[in-house]
Design an enzyme around this catalytic site. Structure first.
Site, mmCIF file in Angstrom:
data_model
loop_
_atom_site.group_PDB
_atom_site.id
_atom_site.type_symbol
_atom_site.label_atom_id
_atom_site.label_comp_id
_atom_site.label_asym_id
_atom_site.label_seq_id
_atom_site.Cartn_x
_atom_site.Cartn_y
_atom_site.Cartn_z
ATOM 1 N N GLU A 306 0.825 -1.211 0.000
ATOM 2 C CA GLU A 306 0.000 0.000 0.000
ATOM 3 C C GLU A 306 0.856 1.256 0.000
ATOM 4 O O GLU A 306 0.629 2.200 0.758
ATOM 5 C CB GLU A 306 -0.958 -0.023 1.192
ATOM 6 C CG GLU A 306 -1.896 -1.224 1.151
ATOM 7 C CD GLU A 306 -2.954 -1.244 2.252
ATOM 8 O OE1 GLU A 306 -2.712 -0.679 3.328
ATOM 9 O OE2 GLU A 306 -4.033 -1.813 1.998
ATOM 10 N N ASP A 385 -8.398 -9.199 3.418
ATOM 11 C CA ASP A 385 -8.162 -8.099 4.347
ATOM 12 C C ASP A 385 -9.304 -7.960 5.350
ATOM 13 O O ASP A 385 -10.144 -7.067 5.195
ATOM 14 C CB ASP A 385 -8.012 -6.792 3.544
ATOM 15 C CG ASP A 385 -7.620 -5.621 4.410
ATOM 16 O OD1 ASP A 385 -7.291 -5.840 5.583
ATOM 17 O OD2 ASP A 385 -7.641 -4.487 3.902
ATOM 18 N N GLU A 413 -12.977 -2.812 11.757
ATOM 19 C CA GLU A 413 -12.885 -1.988 10.556
ATOM 20 C C GLU A 413 -13.992 -2.321 9.547
ATOM 21 O O GLU A 413 -14.826 -1.477 9.234
ATOM 22 C CB GLU A 413 -11.511 -2.176 9.915
ATOM 23 C CG GLU A 413 -11.341 -1.405 8.619
ATOM 24 C CD GLU A 413 -9.979 -1.621 7.990
ATOM 25 O OE1 GLU A 413 -9.130 -2.283 8.601
ATOM 26 O OE2 GLU A 413 -9.772 -1.110 6.870
HETATM 27 O O1 GCW Z 1 -7.215 -3.142 6.051
HETATM 28 C C1 GCW Z 1 -6.261 -2.257 5.649
HETATM 29 C C2 GCW Z 1 -6.621 -0.975 6.308
HETATM 30 C C3 GCW Z 1 -5.481 -0.028 6.379
HETATM 31 C C4 GCW Z 1 -4.329 -0.742 7.049
HETATM 32 C C5 GCW Z 1 -3.965 -1.956 6.222
HETATM 33 C C6 GCW Z 1 -2.885 -2.784 6.865
HETATM 34 C C7 GCW Z 1 -2.682 0.182 8.503
HETATM 35 O O2 GCW Z 1 -7.694 -0.410 5.632
HETATM 36 O O3 GCW Z 1 -5.909 1.086 7.118
HETATM 37 O O4 GCW Z 1 -3.235 0.094 7.226
HETATM 38 O O5 GCW Z 1 -5.067 -2.798 6.105
HETATM 39 O O6 GCW Z 1 -3.234 -3.763 7.538
HETATM 40 O O7 GCW Z 1 -1.723 -2.486 6.723
#
Ligand code: GCW
Length: 860
Positions: A306, A385, A413
């Site tokens: 990311e 995720d 989340e």
């Molecule tokens: O699920 C995603 C989240 C991000 C997060 C990322 C991760 C910290 O939306 O906010 O970043 O995973 O786990 O690195």
């Protein structure tokens, strides 16, 4: 008889305890027990406590014991430094105990942090011994003893030995140095504010205590999207202060670090992990850190993910990156956690063979054996995720010569952001208990992550906690069950979800059997409920994957590079991940597991659309079609969510008023949000498939009047994006000072509930007033803090006006008064005969009690 007496005592106790509680004490409330129990425990517990040795954690253990006993039993133990010639509670490490009381002959083998609780008789004297391999174990043992008392379990003839399932039981916090928390829903950071450590760290100590009570032994204190400043020399004293606050609780500080630090911070020209200068920089930095924080747990690193810096910049591997930092930590006993959450977020969605789920295994399996022994690969529970349901990540079975840990997300989340009740323990259990059949059948994921299957030296559990400064830590009282549940599972993943739910409920709300039964039932059903109205059959959470991850947005995960696709179109739905015709993801599993998922005949319905693309008319194992199942489950989920309101209302007077009101408000909100979800997803699939709901519900809403079809004064009709988030795809918004939308009632005379579905954006506090003829029947403020600036399913919410007597010909008028950028937007009004209001009296009574606060000036 005893039951009757106990019952009477509960009621009395409940009445005495009804003043508000903030939730800050969480499961360590130590409320006074009822008289009968107090008598029993006073008899079984000696009056003296003997802490052996001078250790800091022994001191904490002693303090905790005094505090707990004082709270629950109303008496203060005497502290003695030597084992006295009378009964006593003796706390100490096994070594200390052998020295101070050889006559006890406590000889057991315990893992670090494990403990024994033992009643020992010496002649007529009775001792309660809490002994452990190390000091942290003694502290764990004291918490266990106090928990037994709070749960009403006997401590008369103790003979217990507990060792943690795995050495690593850590939490991660995604706190930014400015005090915000990425994906945190419980307020601002307990560590940071405005670029520095907070001056008041009392909540850090409190958090350490909560963690210690569960046996959690490490906590990373900054976001994995790490700020390189974290390692700056002038910042290290700030880190040291946090370590100091945690230290009495045996919680080791861990830092999230940026692989680019040697360049950004160190001023080197490169951060190439195999460059000797870079290695030297990491070493010097680690030495400096350990001088200030000798018990630092280590680092966690998110790289090549990311947008984070990664080894790919220099053509190096993840092993190169991990080992560079790990070698600097090794002399100090530190661990390097390297996150397996590595994927390309620019995938070409047009290529049906592309699949983000492949990424973790593809990246790390080939490197198995190349990581140093103090590196741990931190693997999210599923391959995508933290979605509402995912299969276990195949990477758990793909590392034999590398340490691993599972990463579970405690902060909700994708699972309702603390506004929806979702008890996550059953979800985590589904992963941890999943038999990966590697190296052989009967190898659950928990054994793999704990290092048991391949005899690894390190391994265990990491939970993304993200607690904040809010009194309730998590943004909701009931979400605390997830923090508790993570800690308990990390200690002993063989505990059942029910057992953990029951413990937590008793500790948090007392032993009233009705409270326990009701809350446990709600908790245990809540994941399924949420899944049903958000994304059943393995569709994942059908939300905005590039935005707030909250409200419904069915197409948001399609046609973008982030790769969380479900491939729904007019013919069918689901990601084909099979080896035969799909992305091949199934092939990453050991053959016996792959055989389950590859074939439609074996694939469980719960995950069928995660693994297969099916026509809407395909029949599932249940015998129902895919499309009808989608409709039915969304209606089931919404109904279950609305029933939580009634369930909770049945506890009025049995739970303290503050938490009662807070939870009721949350559940009321959730019931409304579940309906928004239900309508959004079912209407989207109705439009996509063209196949009507066999039950005739989708698209037909008796008693619902669309705002855009009402008589509008000032209000303008506006489309809502995505269209499925508003009934009819449209809403009305007010661009003037005050607007109104009205209709003439032409139904029968009678009592009706008026439910106004409106949008509460986070750009102001607009007001609403509802009139029947000249009479004001309802007024409220749109003052919730929903995660949405625009009109969509995240800002859509409702207000119910209890019971209004309507007569044919009445004019019903909704007035909206915008504020700031919030436009007092309305979706629809629903007018339901009072007796048929789906959620019964619960919402109605609540709406009077909680929502109609006197927030208007008399001139209103
Ligand atoms: O699920 C995603 C989240 C991000 C997060 C990322 C991760 C910290 O939306 O906010 O970043 O995973 O786990 O690195």
């Amino acid at each position: 008889m005893r039951a009757v007496k106990l019952w009477a005592a509960f009621v009395l106790l409940a009445a005495a305890n009804l003043e508000g509680e903030t939730g800050q004490r969480a499961w360590l409330r130590y409320s006074r027990l009822d008289d009968a129990e107090v008598r029993t425990y006073r008899k079984d517990l000696p009056a003296v406590v003997v802490p052996l040795g001078q250790g800091l954690l022994i001191h904490s253990a002693q303090g905790e014991l005094l505090r707990g006993v004082r709270g629950m039993l109303g008496q203060t133990l005497r502290v003695e430094s030597k084992v006295p010639p009378e009964g006593a509670i003796v706390l100490g490490t096994l070594d200390e105990l052998r020295r101070a009381a050889p006559q006890f002959h406590v000889a057991v083998r315990l893992a670090p942090d494990g403990y024994v609780l033992k009643t020992i008789y010496a002649g007529k004297l009775r001792y309660t011994v809490v002994a452990a391999a190390n000091e942290r174990g003694v502290l764990c043992g004291v918490f266990a003893l106090l928990r037994k008392i709070a749960l009403g379990q006997s401590i008369h003839g103790l003979d217990e030995k507990e060792s943690p399932y795995a050495p690593i039981r850590w939490v991660n916090q995604w706190d930014n140095l400015d005090g915000s928390i990425e994906r945190g829903y419980g307020g601002r950071s307990i560590f940071w504010d405005d670029g520095h450590v907070r001056s008041d760290l009392s909540r850090v100590g409190d958090f350490g205590r909560l963690l210690a009570s569960l046996g959690v032994n490490g906590c990373s204190i900054n976001n994995v999207n790490a700020d390189s400043r974290m390692l700056a020399s002038d910042f290290i004293p700030e880190v040291a202060r946090i370590a100091e606050a945690f230290r009495p609780w045996g919680v080791q500080v861990v830092l999230a670090v940026d692989l680019g630090s040697p360049k950004i911070l160190g001023g080197l020209e490169t951060f190439d992990p195999v460059d000797p200068q870079v290695a030297a920089w990491w070493k010097t930095k680690a030495d400096e850190l350990y001088r200030a924080v000798p018990d630092l747990g280590g680092f966690v690193m998110k790289a090549d993910s990311e947008g984070r810096a990664g080894p790919s910049a220099y053509g190096r591997t993840h092993a190169d990156a991990a080992n560079a930092a790990a070698r600097a930590l090794a002399p100090h006993g530190g661990l390097l956690f390297y996150r397996a959450f590595v994927y390309d977020h620019h995938l070409d969605w047009r290529n049906l063979k592309n699949d983000r789920a492949l990424a973790a295994y593809d990246n790390f399996h080939p490197l198995d054996g190349q990581f140093d022994s103090n590196v741990v690969i931190q693997i999210k529970n599923g391959p995508i995720d933290f979605q509402v349901r995912e299969p276990a990540s195949p990477l758990f079975g793909g590392l034999r010569k590398t340490n691993q840990a599972v990463e579970l997300q405690i902060t909700q989340e994708y699972t309702g952001q603390s506004r929806h009740l979702v008890y996550l323990v059953p979800m985590w259990k589904a992963t941890l208990d999943f038999d990966m059949r590697e190296p052989r059948a009967g190898t659950p994921v928990k054994a793999l992550v704990a290092g048991k299957a391949f005899d690894r030296p390190e391994g265990g559990f990491v939970g993304v906690a993200n607690v904040g400064l809010d009194d309730d830590w998590m943004g909701s009282q009931l979400s605390q069950a997830n923090l508790y549940g993570f800690g308990r599972l990390a200690w002993n993943p063989d505990l059942s979800a029910r057992q953990i739910a029951e413990e937590w409920t008793r500790l948090g709300f007392g032993n009233d059997p009705k409270v326990v039964a009701t809350v446990v039932r709600m908790l245990l059903g809540s994941w399924r409920t949420y899944e049903n109205y958000t994304g059943p059959l393995g569709l994942q959470t059908l939300t905005d994957v590039t935005g707030n991850h909250y409200g419904p947005a069915v197409e948001a995960s399609e046609r973008n590079g982030w790769g969380q696709w479900h491939r729904a179109d007019e013919r069918g739905v689901g990601m084909d991940r099979t080896v035969a015709t799909g992305t091949g993801f199934v092939g990453q599993y050991p053959a016996p597991v792959a055989a389950i998922y590859e074939s439609l005949a074996n694939c469980p319905d719960d995950l069928v659309l995660f693994f297969h693309h099916l026509p809407y008319t395909a029949r599932l194992h249940s015998g129902k079609t895919v499309i009808q199942t989608i409709y039915d489950l969304h209606y089931d989920g919404e109904r279950a969510a609305s029933e939580y309101v009634n369930d909770w209302e049945s506890l009025r007077g049995r739970v303290d008023s503050q938490r009662y009101d807070q939870v009721l408000a949350q559940l009321n909100y959730q019931a409304g949000a579940a309906e928004v979800w239900r309508d959004a997803v079912t209407n989207w699939f109705l439009r996509a498939s063209g196949i009507a709901d066999g039950e005739g519900r989708v698209g037909r809403y008796p008693g619902r009047f669309e705002a855009e079809k009402m008589r509008l004064e000032g209000y303008m009709v506006t489309p809502v994006t995505p269209w499925e988030d508003a009934s009819g795809g449209q809403a009305v918004e007010c661009l003037e000072k005050r607007c109104s939308a009205s209709l003439t009632w032409d139904g029968a005379a009678g009592w009706y509930a008026l439910r106004v579905q409106y949008f509460d954006q986070n750009k102001g506090v607009s007001r609403f007033l509802v009139w029947v003829g000249n009479q004001l029947v309802g007024k409220w403020l749109a003052d919730d803090h929903l995660p949405a600036a625009k009109l969509d399913g995240s800002s859509s919410t409702r207000h119910t006006i209890a019971a209004v007597a309507l007569r044919p010909g009445d004019e019903i008028r909704i007035e909206g008064v915008p504020d700031g950028g919030e436009l007092a937007a309305i979706d629809y009004i629903e007018i339901q005969p009072r007796g048929r209001e789906a959620t019964g009296t619960a919402i109605l009574r609540h709406s009077r009690a909680v929502r109609l606060r006197s927030v208007f000036t008399p001139s209103d």
